[in-house]
Design an enzyme around this catalytic site. Structure first.
Site, PDB file in Angstrom:
ATOM      1  N   GLY A 115      42.663  40.032  31.219  1.00 23.75           N
ATOM      2  CA  GLY A 115      42.274  39.184  32.576  1.00 23.75           C
ATOM      3  C   GLY A 115      43.281  39.549  33.625  1.00 23.75           C
ATOM      4  O   GLY A 115      44.212  40.004  33.457  1.00 23.75           O
ATOM      5  N   HIS A 116      43.040  38.845  34.694  1.00 18.70           N
ATOM      6  CA  HIS A 116      43.443  39.330  36.038  1.00 18.70           C
ATOM      7  C   HIS A 116      44.748  38.522  35.986  1.00 18.70           C
ATOM      8  O   HIS A 116      45.140  37.484  35.376  1.00 18.70           O
ATOM      9  CB  HIS A 116      42.766  38.629  37.285  1.00 18.70           C
TER      10      HIS A 116
END
Length: 342
Positions: free
Chosen positions: A243-244
């Site tokens: 994920g970011h």
């Protein structure tokens, strides 16, 4: 290690390549690798797991890579090293017959005029290189891959066919990215306004360190405002989601189908087994090993091995345990009542 560039090697040459000691016929010629049970006299095998030790007496392998403590167990040719598995990997690389992802620059490749393409670069059919992309020397990019504007790819990196690399991504030297992987897509960032999801532009990017390997069909999201960072010599298996704004430290290993939610900070030399899940904003310290299908819901601050997945068992036993699990509340109440009575 010595530099070799051919398809057949003597046992002595392979020993020199991995800084090991040969035992037996130093001139025995080897042309491939194989398992103890299936190798031929022209192949070299290895032994690290004692479980397979009984196969030594029947193996047809032309030589076996072993640790010094097992040298006397090999009746034929041996290559004695400190780390047999690592030596096997280096020798297997010599016999690798995987074709290059591209050779030269295909006529159908599209390269923007503003792109900076180093020497020895190979681009497969229908590759697209957008504005201001920088490709280091000897980069190879397979067919149908798209490299969006402003991305930098370091020298001697290999991008397999059908990879998508979004804008402004920075990829180090000798990185390998396998097919169907997406690097730098928008992170999962949304705000909710009275039931309506509003996308938050993801203005960070992705950095991938030197000598890292990214498996097939994996996704590494770009950061929301700061970059998602993959360290040096990180290995990421197939179908992994990062994920970011995650940070993954050097030399870590993320096994297949693991999902890592946004803003996690994973230390160096961490191993996450297959199918693990990591909640968002989790920190994991260096030198942690997490077994498969574990769910991590809080920070890990001490090195060690962690587990939460349910091992397989016979169905009848599992059904009994499931019934007993439902009875825990009533059993707890009974125990507390007995404690009060006493």
């Amino acid at each position: 290690m010595t530099a070799l560039n051919k398809r057949t090697y003597t046992l002595e040459e392979l020993a020199a390549h991995v800084q090991g000691e040969w035992v037996g016929d130093n001139e025995h010629v080897l042309s491939g690798v194989g398992t103890l049970s299936a190798a031929s006299v022209q192949q070299i095998s290895f032994l690290t797991n004692p479980k397979y030790k009984p196969q030594l007496k029947d193996t047809q392998a032309g030589a076996v890579i072993v640790h010094d403590k097992m040298r006397d167990d090999v009746s034929g040719n041996a290559l004695v090293v400190e780390n047999p598995h690592a030596a096997f990997a280096r020798i297997a690389q010599l016999f690798d017959t995987t074709p290059p992802v591209a050779s030269g620059i295909a006529d159908t490749a599209v390269v923007a005029a503003s792109a900076n393409v180093g020497s020895g670069v190979s681009l497969g059919e229908h590759v697209i290189i957008e504005d201001n992309v920088v490709l280091g020397d000897n980069v190879s990019i397979g067919a149908n891959t798209v490299v969006r504007k402003g991305t930098h790819i370091g020298e001697s990196s290999t991008i397999h066919p059908n990879v998508t690399i979004y804008h402004e991504v920075k990829i180090g030297k000798r990185v390998c990215i396998h097919s169907q992987t997406v690097i730098g897509a928008a992170g999962f960032g949304y705000a909710n306004d009275k039931g309506t999801w509003l996308p938050i532009p993801q203005t960070g990017s992705v950095q991938i360190g030197d000598d890292s390997q990214i498996g097939a069909s994996s996704s590494i999201d770009r950061g929301a405002m700061e970059d998602t960072i993959i360290g040096k010599n990180v290995i990421i298996d197939n179908q992994v989601q990062v994920g970011h704004n995650c940070i993954i430290g050097d030399h870590s290993c993320i096994c297949g189908t693991t999902g890592i939610a946004g803003s996690c900070h994973i230390g160096k030399y961490v191993i996450l087994g297959g199918g693990c899940g990591v909640n968002g904003h989790i920190s994991i310290c260096d030198n942690v090993q997490v077994t498969g299908y574990t769910m991590i819901v809080q920070d890990i601050t001490e090195p060690g091995v962690y587990s939460s997945g349910q091992p397989a068992m016979k169905n009848r036993e599992w059904r009994k345990n499931a019934v007993r699990l439902k009875q825990i509340d009533s059993l707890y109440d009974r125990v507390k009542a007995l404690e009060k009575a006493n």
